[in-house]
Design a protein around this motif. Structure first.
Motif, PDB file in Angstrom:
ATOM      1  N   ARG A   1       0.840  -1.190   0.000  1.00 17.43           N
ATOM      2  CA  ARG A   1       0.000   0.000   0.000  1.00 17.43           C
ATOM      3  C   ARG A   1       0.879   1.246   0.000  1.00 17.43           C
ATOM      4  NH1 ARG A   1      -5.119  -0.350   2.164  1.00 17.43           N
ATOM      5  NH2 ARG A   1      -5.341   1.796   1.400  1.00 17.43           N
ATOM      6  N   GLN A   2       0.623   2.155  -0.901  1.00 19.32           N
ATOM      7  CA  GLN A   2       1.349   3.421  -0.918  1.00 19.32           C
ATOM      8  C   GLN A   2       0.804   4.321   0.179  1.00 19.32           C
ATOM      9  OE1 GLN A   2       2.070   5.190  -4.768  1.00 19.32           O
ATOM     10  NE2 GLN A   2       1.847   7.276  -3.960  1.00 19.32           N
ATOM     11  N   GLY A   3       1.708   5.030   0.867  1.00 20.93           N
ATOM     12  CA  GLY A   3       1.285   5.958   1.902  1.00 20.93           C
ATOM     13  C   GLY A   3       0.510   7.127   1.319  1.00 20.93           C
ATOM     14  N   ALA A   4      -0.229   7.824   2.180  1.00 25.41           N
ATOM     15  CA  ALA A   4      -1.025   8.977   1.767  1.00 25.41           C
ATOM     16  C   ALA A   4      -0.748  10.148   2.702  1.00 25.41           C
ATOM     17  CB  ALA A   4      -2.516   8.636   1.775  1.00 25.41           C
ATOM     18  N   VAL A   5      -1.112  11.332   2.246  1.00 29.13           N
ATOM     19  CA  VAL A   5      -0.848  12.550   3.007  1.00 29.13           C
ATOM     20  C   VAL A   5      -1.912  12.710   4.095  1.00 29.13           C
ATOM     21  CG1 VAL A   5      -0.610  15.050   2.889  1.00 29.13           C
ATOM     22  CG2 VAL A   5       0.244  13.628   1.021  1.00 29.13           C
ATOM     23  N   VAL A   6      -1.441  12.838   5.321  1.00 33.76           N
ATOM     24  CA  VAL A   6      -2.326  13.124   6.449  1.00 33.76           C
ATOM     25  C   VAL A   6      -2.608  14.613   6.526  1.00 33.76           C
ATOM     26  CG1 VAL A   6      -2.493  13.107   8.977  1.00 33.76           C
ATOM     27  CG2 VAL A   6      -1.562  11.119   7.767  1.00 33.76           C
ATOM     28  N   SER A   7      -1.547  15.410   6.425  1.00 41.88           N
ATOM     29  CA  SER A   7      -1.707  16.860   6.485  1.00 41.88           C
ATOM     30  C   SER A   7      -0.531  17.519   5.796  1.00 41.88           C
ATOM     31  CB  SER A   7      -1.817  17.344   7.931  1.00 41.88           C
ATOM     32  OG  SER A   7      -0.627  17.060   8.647  1.00 41.88           O
ATOM     33  N   SER A   8      -0.772  18.723   5.255  1.00 42.65           N
ATOM     34  CA  SER A   8       0.305  19.433   4.571  1.00 42.65           C
ATOM     35  C   SER A   8       0.068  20.930   4.651  1.00 42.65           C
ATOM     36  CB  SER A   8       0.417  18.990   3.107  1.00 42.65           C
ATOM     37  OG  SER A   8      -0.782  19.258   2.404  1.00 42.65           O
ATOM     38  N   ASN A   9       1.158  21.652   4.731  1.00 41.25           N
ATOM     39  CA  ASN A   9       1.136  23.108   4.607  1.00 41.25           C
ATOM     40  C   ASN A   9       2.498  23.531   4.073  1.00 41.25           C
ATOM     41  OD1 ASN A   9       2.880  23.049   6.848  1.00 41.25           O
ATOM     42  ND2 ASN A   9       1.218  23.509   8.297  1.00 41.25           N
ATOM     43  N   ALA A  10       2.818  24.800   4.156  1.00 39.96           N
ATOM     44  CA  ALA A  10       4.076  25.272   3.576  1.00 39.96           C
ATOM     45  C   ALA A  10       5.298  24.775   4.322  1.00 39.96           C
ATOM     46  CB  ALA A  10       4.070  26.800   3.525  1.00 39.96           C
ATOM     47  N   THR A  11       5.124  24.314   5.571  1.00 35.26           N
ATOM     48  CA  THR A  11       6.266  23.916   6.396  1.00 35.26           C
ATOM     49  C   THR A  11       6.396  22.416   6.546  1.00 35.26           C
ATOM     50  OG1 THR A  11       6.056  25.969   7.657  1.00 35.26           O
ATOM     51  CG2 THR A  11       7.370  24.207   8.650  1.00 35.26           C
TER      52      THR A  11
END
Length: 561
Positions: free
Chosen positions: A343-353
């Motif tokens: 299973r490929q991982g997925a983004v939980v959260s993202s922002n500029a940092t």
């Protein structure tokens, strides 16, 4: 000119290795068998020359890097396929139509090179092109411009006679017949390549470059999504976007970090296509090579491992930095990349940092990574609930870089250097099963946001902030939940957040299909992203349901895992 992917390298499974011993190599004339056993059940690993040497390649360089894979211990850790990229052949085929090795560059020939690599316990990979010419304008396998016989079967038999294990098939200069679209022409060509390799009598992993010739920015266009949807029928892995930045010998200190982030960027949303025998390939590992710091090298290895991406080096292996070599050879990160669940991982959260990813693993563990995009050290804290573990869960957390283990009750914490990536493996103790938690990403890699900016309960598509109003969970009954409420279809095509009804309920049950569409099960319509606001200060439009189209980019969604 279209992008020129220079992709991947494989690692055959134990079953495939056994079969290699059982299936005799065919003569170059006619195929003797059809190979149907699955290949590349874990992401391929190895080395390719392109991102370091480009066309400045010869037998001595290939042999030297093969030897270095063995002497550094990387081969024993899985980096075992050595692939020769473009420019290995003469500019013309012989009188019988066969490809001809450039014996100035490769004086012993390709069959000898295959024998040399196999004697070292390595596998042999080679490059060709599905078009009439390779990207560097050497003979390709495809039909000439204007039409005519292709060389797919002939070249596959030749590669089988050389005991090739892996074929990287590029997509430059591919003729589009009248009456067909470019996408249809590529599909026909790569299906022909796959058929020729199967009929060659020898198992050869196929790296297909078709999607890279349709990429349009990070989120892509309709044809890119169409190609991604079918390319797994042809190959075991595929280059889906632009090349990693190549080494510049005249300016070796030139940073390549933005290229790593760019390739990570387009690959992170495509997990729905990955699984045993099918892998998204964001291009070569250049960790430890000029242009990356040690922290950036760790980040590339960590992010590629979280995405179950092929681990294919493209560097001077003997000149890898100690920090890069340590990252590449870290058996815990290799084990993460090669996790058999696939299973490929997925983004939980993202922002500029920061960017946080989660990945489910075969034994019930959960991998978590945190990327520090900024140029300064930062303190990080990731609550266990944010990566899908239930309340009051206790987990054993292993830092995969150091091997250090700690007990975690509330949050993963630490201090992360500039451009570095932390990676943990979480083993829950006495907890309920993890719940897929994180962002729902749509058109332009934006986030489905439950902030009530356009009315009570409204859901819009906005810039990703890592805020709680963008953290969704996938519940039972096909429910998509945010802050305890369910994404709900209403009359007139609007969707909104509303109280969750028990079980599978009309308007609250959603199916995420392979093409990326989110389909409301009762009406059969697709969640659709609004167009970009006409002006920066215009209010965001709400998400709606519309009739499902054919790989519409505004109907493709990436979900948590």
């Amino acid at each position: 000119m279209p992008p020129r992917p220079r992709a991947a390298l494989p690692c055959l499974t134990a079953a495939a290795l056994l079969a290699l011993a059982l299936v005799p190599a065919p003569a170059a004339a006619e195929p003797t068998a059809t190979w149907d056993a699955p290949l590349a059940l874990t992401p391929p690993m190895g080395w390719n020359n392109w991102a370091h040497y480009m066309c400045d390649i010869d037998e001595a360089k290939v042999v030297a890097n093969a030897d270095a894979l063995v002497s550094t211990g990387l081969a024993a850790k899985g980096y075992d396929t050595v692939t020769v990229d473009d420019c290995w052949m003469l500019k013309e085929r012989d009188a019988e139509g066969n490809l001809v090795t450039d014996t100035v560059k490769f004086p012993h020939g390709m069959a000898w090179l295959g024998e040399y690599l196999h004697a070292k316990g390595l596998k042999f990979g080679i490059y060709e092109d599905a078009g009439s010419l390779t990207c560097e304008r050497y003979p390709g396998s495809g039909s000439p411009e204007g039409g005519g016989p292709d060389h797919y079967a002939r070249d596959a038999r030749l590669f089988a006679s050389w005991k090739v294990d892996y074929v990287k098939m590029d997509g430059c200069n591919l003729w589009v017949p009248p009456g067909k679209t470019k996408e249809q022409a590529y599909r026909d060509a790569y299906n022909s390549v796959a058929r020729a390799l199967r009929d060659s009598g020898r198992p050869m992993v196929l790296s297909a470059s078709a999607p890279a010739y349709f990429q349009q920015g990070e989120w892509g266009g309709s044809d890119w999504h169409k190609v991604l949807d079918w390319v797994g029928e042809t190959g075991q892995l595929w280059r889906e976007g632009r090349d990693i930045k190549v080494y510049a010998p005249n300016a070796p200190a030139t940073s390549r970090w933005s290229s790593v982030l760019g390739n990570y960027g387009y690959n992170r949303w495509l997990g729905r296509y990955a699984g045993p025998g099918n892998w998204n390939d964001p291009d070569f590992l250049i960790a430890g090579a000029p242009g990356l710091t040690d922290a950036e090298s760790r980040s590339q290895v960590g992010l590629w491992a979280m995405m179950a991406a092929p681990f294919i080096l493209s560097s001077d292996v003997s000149a890898l930095t100690p920090g890069g070599l340590a990252a590449l050879g870290n058996t815990r990160l290799i084990g993460l990349d090669q996790d058999p669940l696939g299973r490929q991982g997925a983004v939980v959260s993202s922002n500029a940092t920061f960017e946080v990813l989660a990945r489910p693993l075969a034994n019930g563990d959960r991998a978590v990574a945190v990327l520090n995009r900024s140029g300064s050290p930062r303190d990080v804290s990731v609550p266990l609930a944010d990566v899908g573990l239930p309340p009051a869960c206790v987990a054993d957390a292993e830092d995969l870089w150091t091997g250090r283990r700690t007990e975690v009750v509330d949050a993963l914490t630490g201090r992360l250097g500039a451009h570095d990536t932390a990676v943990w493996r979480l083993t829950p103790r006495g907890c309920a099963e993890a719940v897929p938690t994180g962002q729902i990403n749509g058109l332009g890699a934006k986030c489905a946001d439950g902030a009530s900016t356009s009315g009570v309960g409204s859901v819009v598509l906005g810039t990703c902030t890592a805020g709680a109003d963008q953290r969704w969970t996938l519940g039972g009954g096909g429910r998509l939940k945010l802050a305890g409420e369910c994404l709900t279809a209403r009359a007139g095509g609007l969707v909104e957040l509303a109280d969750c009804a028990p079980g599978r309920q009309a308007g609250q049950s959603w199916s995420h299909r392979r093409d990326g569409t989110l389909v409301e099960e009762t009406g059969g319509q697709c969640l659709t992203a609004p167009a970009a606001p006409a002006t920066p200060d215009a209010p965001a439009e709400r998400l709606r349901l519309t009739a499902c189209g054919d790989h519409q980019v505004d109907q493709a969604w990436s979900l948590p895992v």
